[in-house]
Design a protein around this motif. Structure first.
Motif, mmCIF file in Angstrom:
data_model
loop_
_atom_site.group_PDB
_atom_site.id
_atom_site.type_symbol
_atom_site.label_atom_id
_atom_site.label_comp_id
_atom_site.label_asym_id
_atom_site.label_seq_id
_atom_site.Cartn_x
_atom_site.Cartn_y
_atom_site.Cartn_z
ATOM 1 N N PRO A 186 0.917 -0.866 0.001
ATOM 2 C CA PRO A 186 0.004 0.106 -0.486
ATOM 3 C C PRO A 186 1.204 1.655 0.391
ATOM 4 N N GLY A 187 0.370 2.105 -0.995
ATOM 5 C CA GLY A 187 1.053 3.662 -0.971
ATOM 6 C C GLY A 187 0.374 4.268 -0.009
ATOM 7 N N GLY A 188 -0.818 3.931 0.599
ATOM 8 C CA GLY A 188 -1.044 4.837 1.548
ATOM 9 C C GLY A 188 -2.048 6.425 1.206
ATOM 10 N N VAL A 189 -2.234 5.903 -0.013
ATOM 11 C CA VAL A 189 -3.450 6.961 -1.081
ATOM 12 C C VAL A 189 -4.644 6.476 -1.771
ATOM 13 N N HIS A 190 -5.419 7.509 -1.783
ATOM 14 C CA HIS A 190 -6.695 6.853 -2.529
ATOM 15 C C HIS A 190 -6.458 7.877 -3.785
ATOM 16 N N MET A 191 -7.082 6.510 -4.105
ATOM 17 C CA MET A 191 -6.964 7.727 -5.675
ATOM 18 C C MET A 191 -8.582 7.260 -6.371
ATOM 19 N N TRP A 192 -9.321 8.317 -6.575
ATOM 20 C CA TRP A 192 -10.515 8.328 -7.538
ATOM 21 C C TRP A 192 -10.480 8.983 -8.722
ATOM 22 N N ARG A 193 -10.988 8.411 -9.803
ATOM 23 C CA ARG A 193 -10.848 8.544 -11.208
ATOM 24 C C ARG A 193 -12.644 9.052 -12.157
ATOM 25 N N GLY A 194 -12.276 10.303 -12.791
ATOM 26 C CA GLY A 194 -13.440 10.372 -13.803
ATOM 27 C C GLY A 194 -12.837 10.919 -15.159
ATOM 28 N N LEU A 195 -14.064 10.879 -15.424
ATOM 29 C CA LEU A 195 -14.150 11.931 -17.335
ATOM 30 C C LEU A 195 -15.404 12.294 -17.128
ATOM 31 N N THR A 196 -14.693 13.808 -17.595
ATOM 32 C CA THR A 196 -15.653 14.869 -17.965
ATOM 33 C C THR A 196 -15.274 16.048 -18.468
ATOM 34 N N GLU A 197 -16.490 15.871 -19.668
ATOM 35 C CA GLU A 197 -16.336 17.197 -21.169
ATOM 36 C C GLU A 197 -16.366 18.571 -20.355
ATOM 37 N N ALA A 282 -17.832 16.891 -9.677
ATOM 38 C CA ALA A 282 -19.084 16.254 -9.550
ATOM 39 C C ALA A 282 -19.914 15.794 -11.086
ATOM 40 N N ARG A 283 -19.587 16.630 -12.188
ATOM 41 C CA ARG A 283 -20.297 16.179 -13.373
ATOM 42 C C ARG A 283 -19.267 14.972 -14.713
ATOM 43 N N SER A 284 -18.624 14.643 -13.653
ATOM 44 C CA SER A 284 -18.177 12.726 -14.389
ATOM 45 C C SER A 284 -19.354 11.766 -13.769
ATOM 46 N N GLY A 285 -19.291 11.382 -15.146
ATOM 47 C CA GLY A 285 -20.290 10.515 -15.236
ATOM 48 C C GLY A 285 -20.299 9.357 -14.881
ATOM 49 N N GLN A 286 -18.981 8.964 -14.020
ATOM 50 C CA GLN A 286 -18.764 7.787 -13.574
ATOM 51 C C GLN A 286 -16.980 7.882 -12.692
ATOM 52 N N ILE A 287 -17.296 7.316 -11.762
ATOM 53 C CA ILE A 287 -16.150 7.524 -10.879
ATOM 54 C C ILE A 287 -15.574 6.778 -10.408
ATOM 55 N N LEU A 288 -14.363 6.063 -10.465
ATOM 56 C CA LEU A 288 -13.482 4.718 -10.479
ATOM 57 C C LEU A 288 -12.581 5.225 -8.776
ATOM 58 N N HIS A 289 -12.633 4.320 -7.834
ATOM 59 C CA HIS A 289 -11.710 3.989 -6.655
ATOM 60 C C HIS A 289 -11.176 3.272 -6.864
ATOM 61 N N TYR A 290 -9.430 3.336 -6.319
ATOM 62 C CA TYR A 290 -8.204 2.471 -6.309
ATOM 63 C C TYR A 290 -7.302 3.411 -5.529
ATOM 64 N N PRO A 291 -6.605 2.065 -4.389
ATOM 65 C CA PRO A 291 -6.406 2.248 -3.631
ATOM 66 C C PRO A 291 -4.804 2.019 -4.210
ATOM 67 N N MET A 292 -3.669 3.053 -4.242
ATOM 68 C CA MET A 292 -2.687 3.844 -4.775
ATOM 69 C C MET A 292 -1.605 2.543 -3.766
ATOM 70 N N VAL A 293 -1.201 0.504 -5.090
ATOM 71 C CA VAL A 293 -0.864 0.054 -4.518
ATOM 72 C C VAL A 293 0.248 -0.478 -5.893
ATOM 73 N N ASP A 294 1.695 -1.119 -5.194
ATOM 74 C CA ASP A 294 1.889 -1.854 -6.531
ATOM 75 C C ASP A 294 2.761 -2.517 -5.416
ATOM 76 N N ARG A 295 3.727 -3.296 -6.228
ATOM 77 C CA ARG A 295 4.307 -4.673 -5.914
ATOM 78 C C ARG A 295 6.235 -4.452 -5.650
ATOM 79 N N ASP A 296 5.860 -4.739 -4.476
ATOM 80 C CA ASP A 296 8.512 -5.630 -4.471
ATOM 81 C C ASP A 296 8.975 -5.925 -5.748
ATOM 82 N N PRO A 297 9.093 -6.014 -6.607
ATOM 83 C CA PRO A 297 9.851 -6.429 -7.495
ATOM 84 C C PRO A 297 10.047 -8.016 -6.881
ATOM 85 N N LEU A 298 10.371 -8.434 -8.249
ATOM 86 C CA LEU A 298 10.342 -10.514 -7.764
ATOM 87 C C LEU A 298 11.993 -10.566 -8.708
#
Length: 417
Positions: A186-197, A282-298
């Motif tokens: 975890p990166g300790g960050v919440h991310m929200w994404r959207g598209l607005t015209e 507010a005018r985005s038709g859809q909002i996505l929510h995703y925690p900032m994550v990665d994985r330690d390199p293999l």
């Protein structure tokens, strides 16, 4: 030679990495079957950026005109404060001296572009939807992948000289190669994404990264050439809100629905004279929510005739716009090694030797960039400008050095394939 359930190479995952791999292999005279767990492939998602080195490979695969008709060639990257004051700016893509542009584009539209090209060039049966890989085994001279058919409930085996796990964040191939794999980091960050015209967005080719004293950030940029032709801007936006203690134990899927009421309060005090930030969210038709994550390199990706590609191999923070670009470069490198060396085990090891150090360095660079951006939040604007110049220079140097270390990233273009 491809038959009903046999091909030179079997690819798990029909995302950007898996589909580009199929096209790159085909350009080298190598057939592939792509197995996709989803029952249908739709143009879902929001915007992404593809860096010039990866665009070179896509243009080499004959997709240049479609990219130009769909995406926006990003010209400038601009850092702002939460009042819209510019702190630092630098050119991008062709404006920065690259031979090829940096494209901002809708992820789903790029995926559908790749899917259409795979079906056109490799045949309509090259992508098997509703086919979930659940295990695999080495045979005497190849690999056998066992799958579950969503429609019938039956099982099917697919055979080839090698199996490529391009099946993303929750990769079934990775989980079997590395059953004790490290968990999501975890990166300790919440991310929200959207598209607005919007009616406009600066010059229509600029990406912004804005932040306030609480290390709350906003990334926004136009992604649609078709909207631009109509005098509009389809803006992709990403809100990054620091959440100490946030972990990745929940649903980390990138297409999880989000709620406006969770993100909007963090931006109500933001005021640009040229952009109403709360209104855009507010005018985005859809909002996505995703925690900032990665994985330690293999320490290694694959075994024998099986390897990984894209997020399955090197999940990284979406900082620096490199996730999809690295998957495309993986695909080009893998196809080149298989074409040059023929024998799958040798080719796969050479691919990993070329790509694993490069992507490991970018995973760490993305972590450093995220920490540094957040640490700058309390600084005066003048100090931020100096630090941002140093930060972007260091990051760019790291990434471009790694692009060069991968060899000739324009190989497909210059070979005429």
């Amino acid at each position: 030679m491809t038959t009903a359930n046999t091909a030179d190479i079997v690819i798990a995952g029909a995302g950007i990495g898996g589909l580009t791999t199929a096209l790159a292999l085909h350009a080298q005279g190598i057939d592939a079957i792509v197995l996709e767990a989803a029952g249908e492939i739709h143009p879902i998602g929001v915007g992404i950026n593809i860096q010039p080195a990866a665009i070179a490979e896509l243009i080499g695969l004959g997709l240049g005109d479609e990219l130009a008709a769909t995406g926006i060639p990003t010209r400038e990257h601009r850092y702002l404060d939460h009042a819209g004051t510019t702190l630092w700016a630098e050119p991008r893509g062709v404006a920065a001296g690259h031979r090829f542009p940096q494209y901002s584009i809708h992820r789903g539209e790029l995926q559908m572009m790749l899917l259409a090209a795979v079906r056109d060039r490799l045949g309509p049966g090259a992508v098997r939807i509703g086919t979930r890989l659940h295990t695999f085994e080495h045979t005497r001279d190849g690999i056998r992948a066992h799958t579950h058919d969503r429609a019938t409930g039956g099982t099917t085996a697919f055979e080839g000289a090698a199996l490529i796990g391009a099946d993303g964040l929750h990769s079934a191939v990775r989980s079997r190669l590395h059953p004790d794999q490290s968990p999501l980091s975890p990166g300790g960050v919440h991310m929200w994404r959207g598209l607005t015209e919007l009616d406009d967005f600066l010059d229509g080719r600029t990406m912004i990264v804005a932040g306030d004293e609480q290390a709350t950030r906003l990334v926004a940029y136009p992604i649609s050439a078709r909207h631009r032709e109509r005098g509009k801007a389809l803006v992709n936006w990403v809100c990054l809100v620091t959440a100490p203690g946030a972990d990745a134990s929940g649903d980390a899927d990138w297409d999880r629905p989000g709620r406006l009421e969770d993100v909007l309060p963090h931006y109500l005090h933001w005021d640009f004279d040229w952009l109403d930030v709360p209104d855009m969210l507010a005018r985005s038709g859809q909002i996505l929510h995703y925690p900032m994550v990665d994985r330690d390199p293999l320490a290694d990706w694959g075994n024998g005739r099986v390897t990984l590609l894209g997020d399955a191999a090197h999940l990284m923070y979406p900082i620096g716009a490199n996730g999809a670009s690295q998957a495309i470069l993986d695909a080009a490198c893998l196809a080149g090694e298989l074409a040059q060396h023929g024998e799958a085990v040798t080719a796969l090891r050479r691919y990993e030797t070329a790509r694993r150090p490069a992507t490991t360095a970018i995973i760490h660079a993305n972590r450093d960039m995220d920490r540094t951006e957040r640490a700058m939040a309390p600084r005066p604007d003048q100090d931020k400008s100096t630090a941002l110049a140093a930060l972007t220079s260091t990051y760019r140097s790291t990434v471009e050095r790694r692009y060069s270390a991968d060899g000739d990233v324009n190989s497909l273009l210059e070979s005429g394939n």
